[in-house]
Design a protein around this motif. Structure first.
Motif, PDB file in Angstrom:
ATOM      1  N   GLY A 202     -16.352  14.303 -18.224  1.00 36.93           N
ATOM      2  CA  GLY A 202     -15.903  14.651 -19.708  1.00 36.93           C
ATOM      3  C   GLY A 202     -14.218  14.227 -19.977  1.00 36.93           C
ATOM      4  N   PRO A 203     -13.797  14.454 -21.113  1.00 34.54           N
ATOM      5  CA  PRO A 203     -12.532  13.793 -21.426  1.00 34.54           C
ATOM      6  C   PRO A 203     -11.552  14.185 -20.364  1.00 34.54           C
ATOM      7  CG  PRO A 203     -13.643  14.676 -23.428  1.00 34.54           C
ATOM      8  CD  PRO A 203     -14.467  15.089 -22.244  1.00 34.54           C
ATOM      9  N   GLY A 204     -10.519  13.770 -19.889  1.00 28.88           N
ATOM     10  CA  GLY A 204      -9.575  14.112 -19.132  1.00 28.88           C
ATOM     11  C   GLY A 204      -9.842  14.059 -17.562  1.00 28.88           C
ATOM     12  N   VAL A 205     -10.833  13.455 -17.249  1.00 26.45           N
ATOM     13  CA  VAL A 205     -11.210  13.346 -15.759  1.00 26.45           C
ATOM     14  C   VAL A 205     -10.223  12.350 -15.207  1.00 26.45           C
ATOM     15  CG1 VAL A 205     -13.151  11.631 -16.144  1.00 26.45           C
ATOM     16  CG2 VAL A 205     -12.862  13.219 -14.127  1.00 26.45           C
ATOM     17  N   VAL A 206      -9.854  11.315 -16.023  1.00 29.95           N
ATOM     18  CA  VAL A 206      -9.015  10.372 -15.468  1.00 29.95           C
ATOM     19  C   VAL A 206      -7.535  10.732 -15.263  1.00 29.95           C
ATOM     20  CG1 VAL A 206      -7.748   7.998 -15.940  1.00 29.95           C
ATOM     21  CG2 VAL A 206     -10.273   8.007 -16.404  1.00 29.95           C
ATOM     22  N   ALA A 207      -6.989  11.491 -16.218  1.00 28.72           N
ATOM     23  CA  ALA A 207      -5.873  12.276 -16.169  1.00 28.72           C
ATOM     24  C   ALA A 207      -5.776  13.211 -14.860  1.00 28.72           C
ATOM     25  CB  ALA A 207      -5.224  12.884 -17.413  1.00 28.72           C
ATOM     26  N   GLU A 208      -6.721  13.876 -14.729  1.00 29.78           N
ATOM     27  CA  GLU A 208      -6.944  14.794 -13.736  1.00 29.78           C
ATOM     28  C   GLU A 208      -6.902  14.242 -12.344  1.00 29.78           C
ATOM     29  OE1 GLU A 208     -10.233  18.227 -11.869  1.00 29.78           O
ATOM     30  OE2 GLU A 208     -10.956  16.762 -13.599  1.00 29.78           O
ATOM     31  N   CYS A 209      -7.574  13.258 -12.258  1.00 24.54           N
ATOM     32  CA  CYS A 209      -7.544  12.418 -10.811  1.00 24.54           C
ATOM     33  C   CYS A 209      -6.334  11.774 -10.579  1.00 24.54           C
ATOM     34  CB  CYS A 209      -8.560  11.215 -10.847  1.00 24.54           C
ATOM     35  SG  CYS A 209     -10.333  11.968 -10.722  1.00 24.54           S
ATOM     36  N   ARG A 210      -5.366  11.292 -11.637  1.00 26.70           N
ATOM     37  CA  ARG A 210      -4.155  10.704 -11.363  1.00 26.70           C
ATOM     38  C   ARG A 210      -3.002  12.112 -10.901  1.00 26.70           C
ATOM     39  NH1 ARG A 210      -1.946   6.095 -13.425  1.00 26.70           N
ATOM     40  NH2 ARG A 210      -0.077   7.224 -13.834  1.00 26.70           N
ATOM     41  N   ASP A 211      -3.304  13.217 -11.462  1.00 32.58           N
ATOM     42  CA  ASP A 211      -2.551  14.196 -11.381  1.00 32.58           C
ATOM     43  C   ASP A 211      -2.822  14.891  -9.890  1.00 32.58           C
ATOM     44  OD1 ASP A 211      -1.553  14.306 -13.785  1.00 32.58           O
ATOM     45  OD2 ASP A 211      -2.544  15.907 -14.476  1.00 32.58           O
ATOM     46  N   LEU A 212      -4.051  14.847  -9.444  1.00 32.32           N
ATOM     47  CA  LEU A 212      -4.325  15.241  -8.318  1.00 32.32           C
ATOM     48  C   LEU A 212      -3.990  14.640  -7.376  1.00 32.32           C
ATOM     49  CD1 LEU A 212      -8.071  16.347  -8.756  1.00 32.32           C
ATOM     50  CD2 LEU A 212      -6.317  17.868  -8.313  1.00 32.32           C
ATOM     51  N   THR A 213      -3.991  13.228  -7.414  1.00 25.21           N
ATOM     52  CA  THR A 213      -3.519  12.044  -6.432  1.00 25.21           C
ATOM     53  C   THR A 213      -2.186  12.160  -6.526  1.00 25.21           C
ATOM     54  OG1 THR A 213      -5.302  10.906  -7.134  1.00 25.21           O
ATOM     55  CG2 THR A 213      -3.349   9.633  -5.947  1.00 25.21           C
ATOM     56  N   ARG A 214      -1.347  12.281  -7.410  1.00 21.36           N
ATOM     57  CA  ARG A 214       0.129  12.447  -7.386  1.00 21.36           C
ATOM     58  C   ARG A 214       0.468  13.662  -6.557  1.00 21.36           C
ATOM     59  NH1 ARG A 214       4.266  10.367 -10.371  1.00 21.36           N
ATOM     60  NH2 ARG A 214       2.858   9.581 -11.995  1.00 21.36           N
ATOM     61  N   GLN A 215      -0.048  14.778  -6.849  1.00 20.74           N
ATOM     62  CA  GLN A 215       0.312  16.040  -6.118  1.00 20.74           C
ATOM     63  C   GLN A 215      -0.051  15.888  -4.349  1.00 20.74           C
ATOM     64  OE1 GLN A 215      -2.313  18.960  -7.875  1.00 20.74           O
ATOM     65  NE2 GLN A 215      -1.057  18.836  -9.738  1.00 20.74           N
ATOM     66  N   VAL A 216      -1.396  15.167  -4.165  1.00 19.48           N
ATOM     67  CA  VAL A 216      -1.246  15.149  -2.787  1.00 19.48           C
ATOM     68  C   VAL A 216      -0.427  13.905  -2.225  1.00 19.48           C
ATOM     69  CG1 VAL A 216      -2.927  13.892  -1.257  1.00 19.48           C
ATOM     70  CG2 VAL A 216      -3.880  15.498  -2.946  1.00 19.48           C
ATOM     71  N   LEU A 217       0.006  13.020  -2.822  1.00 26.33           N
ATOM     72  CA  LEU A 217       0.850  12.174  -2.304  1.00 26.33           C
ATOM     73  C   LEU A 217       2.313  12.733  -2.155  1.00 26.33           C
ATOM     74  CD1 LEU A 217      -0.374   8.573  -3.699  1.00 26.33           C
ATOM     75  CD2 LEU A 217      -1.043   9.901  -1.540  1.00 26.33           C
ATOM     76  N   ASP A 218       2.695  13.566  -3.064  1.00 30.79           N
ATOM     77  CA  ASP A 218       3.987  14.187  -3.124  1.00 30.79           C
ATOM     78  C   ASP A 218       4.107  15.133  -2.005  1.00 30.79           C
ATOM     79  OD1 ASP A 218       4.909  13.001  -5.422  1.00 30.79           O
ATOM     80  OD2 ASP A 218       4.696  14.671  -6.658  1.00 30.79           O
ATOM     81  N   GLU A 219       2.885  15.920  -1.567  1.00 25.52           N
ATOM     82  CA  GLU A 219       2.622  16.781  -0.392  1.00 25.52           C
ATOM     83  C   GLU A 219       2.895  16.016   0.751  1.00 25.52           C
ATOM     84  OE1 GLU A 219      -0.751  19.096   1.605  1.00 25.52           O
ATOM     85  OE2 GLU A 219      -0.549  19.269  -0.600  1.00 25.52           O
ATOM     86  N   TRP A 220       2.148  14.893   0.802  1.00 23.43           N
ATOM     87  CA  TRP A 220       2.008  14.064   2.159  1.00 23.43           C
ATOM     88  C   TRP A 220       3.375  13.135   2.369  1.00 23.43           C
ATOM     89  CZ3 TRP A 220      -3.582  11.708   1.782  1.00 23.43           C
ATOM     90  CH2 TRP A 220      -4.359  12.608   2.146  1.00 23.43           C
ATOM     91  N   PHE A 221       3.872  12.700   1.206  1.00 24.23           N
ATOM     92  CA  PHE A 221       4.842  11.714   1.688  1.00 24.23           C
ATOM     93  C   PHE A 221       6.349  12.344   1.018  1.00 24.23           C
ATOM     94  CE2 PHE A 221       1.137   9.271   1.459  1.00 24.23           C
ATOM     95  CZ  PHE A 221       1.031   8.843   2.575  1.00 24.23           C
ATOM     96  N   GLY A 222       6.347  13.384   0.245  1.00 23.23           N
ATOM     97  CA  GLY A 222       7.657  13.741  -0.158  1.00 23.23           C
ATOM     98  C   GLY A 222       8.400  12.772  -0.898  1.00 23.23           C
ATOM     99  N   PRO A 223       9.705  12.923  -1.096  1.00 25.17           N
ATOM    100  CA  PRO A 223      10.583  11.964  -1.984  1.00 25.17           C
ATOM    101  C   PRO A 223      10.469  10.628  -1.520  1.00 25.17           C
ATOM    102  CG  PRO A 223      11.984  13.863  -1.315  1.00 25.17           C
ATOM    103  CD  PRO A 223      10.620  14.026  -0.540  1.00 25.17           C
ATOM    104  N   ARG A 224      10.659   9.477  -2.580  1.00 21.22           N
ATOM    105  CA  ARG A 224      10.420   8.400  -2.127  1.00 21.22           C
ATOM    106  C   ARG A 224      11.531   7.467  -2.614  1.00 21.22           C
ATOM    107  NH1 ARG A 224       5.429  10.631  -2.779  1.00 21.22           N
ATOM    108  NH2 ARG A 224       5.714  10.528  -4.927  1.00 21.22           N
ATOM    109  N   GLY A 225      11.743   6.637  -2.114  1.00 16.90           N
ATOM    110  CA  GLY A 225      12.707   5.436  -2.621  1.00 16.90           C
ATOM    111  C   GLY A 225      12.395   4.585  -3.641  1.00 16.90           C
ATOM    112  N   ALA A 226      13.011   3.627  -4.269  1.00 16.25           N
ATOM    113  CA  ALA A 226      12.385   3.007  -5.339  1.00 16.25           C
ATOM    114  C   ALA A 226      11.060   2.105  -4.992  1.00 16.25           C
ATOM    115  CB  ALA A 226      13.347   1.746  -5.778  1.00 16.25           C
TER     116      ALA A 226
END
Length: 138
Positions: free
Chosen positions: A12-36
């Motif tokens: 349904g509507p919003g699944v693309v944004a949901e997947c982007r948000d989930l991916t960003r959260q996991v990568l933030d957890e796994w990799f923390g702050p990032r440089g450029a």
């Protein structure tokens, strides 16, 4: 080191944004702050997630699962849907068109990509190299 996250998706509507948000959260957890460079690599991953999920919505009878794995220096992203049809380009890439760029972007930005049959449908996957903790490097 192996880490995995699996998410069941509602179509349904919003699944693309949901997947982007989930991916960003996991990568933030796994990799923390990032440089450029790491931020640019993160944006590439999020763009590819958007493309694969959008393709599943348009051509794959809706995505039902997003899986992220960090294995042996690689990030492996998988999106599963209910269509057995393999992803394929619709002719050669035409940059001036408003759509049809997903598989081209997968080829250009990921280190590898493909698809596997899964149940009655398929899983489309892509890999990106990852660096040390705190960095995501191409």
């Amino acid at each position: 080191m192996t880490e995995s996250r699996r998410f069941s998706l509602q179509s349904g509507p919003g699944v693309v944004a949901e997947c982007r948000d989930l991916t960003r959260q996991v990568l933030d957890e796994w990799f923390g702050p990032r440089g450029a460079e790491g931020r640019a690599a993160l944006e590439d991953v999020l763009l590819l997630v958007s493309e694969v999920v959008t393709n599943a919505c348009r051509h794959g009878d809706a995505p039902y699962e997003l899986r992220l794995d960090r294995i042996d220096g690689k990030l492996w992203v998988q999106v599963s849907d209910n269509s057995p049809l393999r992803p394929r380009p619709h002719g050669r890439h035409r940059p001036a068109q408003s759509s049809g760029h997903g598989l081209y972007l997968l080829q250009r930005l990921s280190s590898a990509w493909g698809w596997l049959p899964r149940g009655a449908g398929k899983t489309v996957w892509f890999e990106m190299p990852v660096g040390r903790p705190g960095d995501l490097a191409l």
